[in-house]
Design a protein around this motif. Structure first.
Motif, PDB file in Angstrom:
ATOM      1  N   CYS A 168       0.849  -1.204   0.000  1.00 53.84           N
ATOM      2  CA  CYS A 168       0.000   0.000   0.000  1.00 53.84           C
ATOM      3  C   CYS A 168       0.882   1.251   0.000  1.00 53.84           C
ATOM      4  CB  CYS A 168      -0.818   0.095   1.290  1.00 53.84           C
ATOM      5  SG  CYS A 168      -1.805  -1.320   1.654  1.00 53.84           S
ATOM      6  N   GLY A 169       0.339   2.345  -0.485  1.00 53.94           N
ATOM      7  CA  GLY A 169       0.953   3.670  -0.350  1.00 53.94           C
ATOM      8  C   GLY A 169       2.373   3.718  -0.882  1.00 53.94           C
ATOM      9  N   THR A 170       3.250   4.249  -0.065  1.00 52.81           N
ATOM     10  CA  THR A 170       4.656   4.379  -0.448  1.00 52.81           C
ATOM     11  C   THR A 170       5.278   3.010  -0.731  1.00 52.81           C
ATOM     12  OG1 THR A 170       4.977   6.475   0.652  1.00 52.81           O
ATOM     13  CG2 THR A 170       6.897   5.062   0.519  1.00 52.81           C
ATOM     14  N   SER A 171       4.902   2.012   0.040  1.00 55.15           N
ATOM     15  CA  SER A 171       5.452   0.671  -0.182  1.00 55.15           C
ATOM     16  C   SER A 171       5.007   0.128  -1.540  1.00 55.15           C
ATOM     17  CB  SER A 171       4.988  -0.281   0.931  1.00 55.15           C
ATOM     18  OG  SER A 171       5.409   0.209   2.171  1.00 55.15           O
ATOM     19  N   ILE A 213       5.467  -5.837   0.788  1.00 52.70           N
ATOM     20  CA  ILE A 213       6.361  -4.766   1.235  1.00 52.70           C
ATOM     21  C   ILE A 213       5.603  -3.871   2.199  1.00 52.70           C
ATOM     22  CG2 ILE A 213       7.864  -2.883   0.476  1.00 52.70           C
ATOM     23  CD1 ILE A 213       8.669  -4.495  -1.701  1.00 52.70           C
ATOM     24  N   THR A 214       6.175  -3.638   3.366  1.00 53.42           N
ATOM     25  CA  THR A 214       5.501  -2.829   4.387  1.00 53.42           C
ATOM     26  C   THR A 214       6.521  -2.368   5.418  1.00 53.42           C
ATOM     27  OG1 THR A 214       3.961  -2.949   6.265  1.00 53.42           O
ATOM     28  CG2 THR A 214       4.736  -5.046   5.408  1.00 53.42           C
ATOM     29  N   GLN A 215       6.544  -1.055   5.681  1.00 55.78           N
ATOM     30  CA  GLN A 215       7.496  -0.616   6.709  1.00 55.78           C
ATOM     31  C   GLN A 215       7.036  -1.045   8.099  1.00 55.78           C
ATOM     32  OE1 GLN A 215       6.990   1.896   9.163  1.00 55.78           O
ATOM     33  NE2 GLN A 215       4.940   2.473   8.460  1.00 55.78           N
ATOM     34  N   SER A 216       5.740  -0.914   8.365  1.00 57.11           N
ATOM     35  CA  SER A 216       5.249  -1.187   9.725  1.00 57.11           C
ATOM     36  C   SER A 216       5.121  -2.678  10.004  1.00 57.11           C
ATOM     37  CB  SER A 216       3.873  -0.547   9.914  1.00 57.11           C
ATOM     38  OG  SER A 216       2.948  -1.125   8.996  1.00 57.11           O
ATOM     39  N   VAL A 219       4.909  10.464   9.978  1.00 52.15           N
ATOM     40  CA  VAL A 219       3.882   9.676   9.270  1.00 52.15           C
ATOM     41  C   VAL A 219       4.296   9.430   7.816  1.00 52.15           C
ATOM     42  CG1 VAL A 219       1.534   9.848   8.339  1.00 52.15           C
ATOM     43  CG2 VAL A 219       1.935  10.196  10.762  1.00 52.15           C
ATOM     44  N   ALA A 269       6.472   8.217   5.013  1.00 50.52           N
ATOM     45  CA  ALA A 269       7.589   7.262   4.904  1.00 50.52           C
ATOM     46  C   ALA A 269       8.708   7.907   4.093  1.00 50.52           C
ATOM     47  CB  ALA A 269       7.099   5.999   4.216  1.00 50.52           C
ATOM     48  N   LYS A 319       4.084  12.263  -1.486  1.00 48.31           N
ATOM     49  CA  LYS A 319       4.711  12.964  -0.357  1.00 48.31           C
ATOM     50  C   LYS A 319       4.178  14.386  -0.262  1.00 48.31           C
ATOM     51  CE  LYS A 319       5.979  10.472   1.327  1.00 48.31           C
ATOM     52  NZ  LYS A 319       6.265   9.076   1.592  1.00 48.31           N
ATOM     53  N   GLU A 330       0.466  14.387   1.006  1.00 51.13           N
ATOM     54  CA  GLU A 330       0.170  14.006   2.387  1.00 51.13           C
ATOM     55  C   GLU A 330       0.661  15.010   3.409  1.00 51.13           C
ATOM     56  OE1 GLU A 330       1.579  10.207   4.028  1.00 51.13           O
ATOM     57  OE2 GLU A 330       3.341  10.365   2.782  1.00 51.13           O
ATOM     58  N   VAL A 364      -1.469   1.659   9.549  1.00 51.85           N
ATOM     59  CA  VAL A 364      -2.896   1.610   9.203  1.00 51.85           C
ATOM     60  C   VAL A 364      -3.427   0.197   9.474  1.00 51.85           C
ATOM     61  CG1 VAL A 364      -4.615   2.098   7.408  1.00 51.85           C
ATOM     62  CG2 VAL A 364      -2.509   3.413   7.494  1.00 51.85           C
TER      63      VAL A 364
END
Ligand code: M6R
Length: 590
Positions: free
Chosen positions: A292-295, A338-341, A389, A391, A467, A470, A587
């Motif tokens: 999702c998102g940046t990932s 892929i996910t940072q969190s 928030v 990334a 970026k 957001e 999220v």
């Protein structure tokens, strides 16, 4: 999506708990609250960020050696004081904080109301203290009443409960929302994430789904959902508290951007581990990325790399759209998450489905997070804690992992050599900051932005635009350079800022021509390109890079300048870039 903390100490607990919950504000900042135990439950809560609420009601001025706290990102019910956690039972003896969503709360609430329970909020959470109260009234202790309660819950939760009848313990439980335990000689903690406890201890127990915990001052008991005790490993975390602090920068985001050259080195040091993981893959003839998102943008760059360098059919699926594409997975597909969190609910849900059919790899920043425990293989991005928030450094670390993965899959030593040269080139981006600040001042009042790139640098255009949206609230769109003439060119007007990503390489001539078409229609160009490119000499606003950075390597370097541009426009507009409105770092709702 919210953050919770609980702790028991041999001193007043409120100052420690409030410091801890501040470290989780990235998980939500709609409201904050604390409950402690003396001869009663003492609650302070309010809507807004912790600092604002604290200035009004002094959150740390509440007695007791045991307490729980919460920061909220609203899902059910507006971000009001009434909906802020903790929530209490009717008799005010029991208090609960919760992260997650109770899907069957309406039925439970109706049932409880028909039995005489009175609700004070619109939240799904409030059913929990009322259920615990019901089971305690039937003769159960807090632990057994909590166990019976979670048997009734459908959905996700990380929760902590306290009760004045048992003033020496906190009961916690988790399912599909993160919860960790911090163990220290001065007392024990539970929290949604590690930064919350780093000032107090680095000894951590990661809880799994369906585990229940009883926290006492000198004792931690982890149990399964049948309340049978479990042996759990205590892990020593190597992040120190300073790593989770701002380190002298005005915002976490700027600190995190400045850490990027070091992050590149740290992530590159995972090269041999990635090589080992690659050697364990089963045979596959197709790759799917899910994110999702940046990932998601990092995954798109992975797609370009794999298709061009390895010639393996590859696709990228937004995790929230995964269910529409899952039917074509097979045991010859490698699915990369892929996910940072490591906690994104859409991504976790997709992984749980995909792992039944295909081999799975997760590329994650947060050690021990839910996604790392589900995937067949895990690559850690080693970016350290990211609090802003937006990334930034985690995106770069994801890209480094993807590039290393592709280099090892293709046994491409030339690419590996190139990667090991780039940390110094990243330092140079940071040195362009004064120029970036000038550009930020000039365009801070713009209403719309376009970001244009081709090939490997098209996802950079998307990420640059995300970026900006957001953290500055300016409308921005990323487009492939060749696509504008098929419609969006109609939006190009006098003075509209267009960021053109123009690194040297085979794509250069076409991208250059597309940018000329845009410029001819009156756009203000902000070009990112090579310092040796004479064709951009007459462009007023430009950021120029070492000419060794070709179009394949450019996504790893050019993005740093785009992150800085968004950061400085955000600051110019007096927005807090670390906490953009309506968003949260992690999220955990679908
Ligand atoms: O933790 P994840 O990488 O799974 O998060 C995915 C997105 O929510 C995240 O990248 C989001 O788009 C960021 N706020 C972007 O800066």
């Amino acid at each position: 999506m919210c953050g919770i903390v609980g702790c028991i100490l041999n001193k007043e607990v409120a100052p420690t708990i409030i410091e801890s919950i501040k470290k989780l504000e990235y998980r939500g900042y709609d409201s904050v609250g604390i409950a402690t135990l003396t001869d009663k439950v003492n609650i302070k809560k309010g809507s807004g960020k912790i600092k604002e609420v604290d200035e009004k009601i002094h959150l740390t001025q509440v007695d007791g050696n045991i307490g729980i706290a919460h920061v909220r990102w609203a899902t059910h019910g507006n971000p009001t004081k009434e909906n802020a956690h903790p929530h209490n039972s009717c008799d005010n003896k029991i208090s609960v904080v919760h992260n997650g969503i109770i899907e069957n709360y309406k039925e439970l609430r109706e049932q409880l109301e028909s039995e005489g329970h009175e609700f004070k909020s619109e939240t799904d959470t409030e059913v929990i203290p009322h259920l615990i109260e019901k089971y305690m009234n039937e003769g159960n202790n807090l632990l057994h009443a909590t166990q019976k309660t979670i048997e009734k819950l459908v959905g996700s939760y990380a929760l902590a409960a306290i009760c004045i009848d048992e003033p020496d313990k906190i009961i916690g439980a988790r399912k599909e929302s993160p919860l960790i335990v911090g163990v220290s000689p001065n007392g024990n903690f539970l929290a949604s994430d590690v930064p919350a406890i780093l000032n107090e201890t680095r000894e951590v127990i990661y809880l799994e789904d369906n585990e229940i915990i009883q926290l006492e001052k000198d004792k931690v008991t982890v149990m399964n959902n049948q309340l049978e005790p479990l042996e759990k490993e205590i892990v020593t975390i190597d992040w120190n508290p300073e790593m989770a602090e701002k380190g002298g920068y005005p915002h976490f985001m700027l600190k995190e951007i400045n850490e990027e050259p070091q992050v590149i080195k740290d992530t590159l040091s995972e090269s041999s581990k990635i090589k080992e993981i690659v050697s364990k893959f089963k045979n596959f003839n197709r790759i799917c990325f899910v994110a999702c998102g940046t990932s998601y943008h990092a995954s798109l760059i992975g797609e370009y790399l794999i298709e061009t360098q390895l010639h393996i059919p590859t696709e990228v699926i937004l995790a929230s759209e995964f269910e529409y594409f899952q039917n074509t997975l097979d045991d010859h597909t490698l699915v990369i998450f892929i996910t940072q969190s490591g906690e994104t609910a859409d991504t976790l849900k997709a992984l749980k489905t995909a792992k039944k059919i295909s081999e799975t790899l997760a590329i994650v920043n947060v050690v021990g997070s839910s996604i790392t425990r589900e995937a067949d293989h895990v690559i850690y991005t080693r970016a350290g804690p990211e609090i802003g928030v937006a990334a930034t450094k985690t995106y770069l670390s994801q890209l480094i992992c993807i590039y290393l993965l592709v280099a090892h899959l293709g046994e491409n030593d030339e690419l590996i050599d190139k990667l090991f040269k780039i940390a110094d080139l990243a330092e140079e981006s940071i040195q362009r900051e004064e120029n970036i600040k000038k550009i930020a001042k000039k365009y801070k009042k713009s209403k719309d932005f376009f970001y244009i790139g081709r090939g490997f640098n098209y996802p950079t255009a998307l990420e640059g635009a995300l970026k900006l949206k957001e953290i500055t609230y300016i409308h921005a769109e990323g487009y492939p350079a060749g696509e504008l003439k098929h419609g969006p060119l109609a939006l190009i007007d006098d003075g509209i800022p267009v960021v053109g990503i123009l690194p040297p390489g085979p794509s250069y001539p076409k991208t250059y021509n597309n940018l000329q078409e845009i410029r001819a229609r009156g756009a203000h160009m902000i070009i990112l390109g090579s310092e040796d490119d004479k064709q951009i000499d007459d462009v007023e606003d430009k950021l120029v890079f070492n000419s060794e950075i070709d179009e394949i390597i450019a996504p790893l370097i050019y993005i740093i300048d785009l992150q800085l541009l968004s950061y400085h426009i955000s600051v110019e507009k007096d927005i807090d870039p670390d906490k953009p409105k309506n968003l949260a770092k992690s999220v955990t709702v679908v």
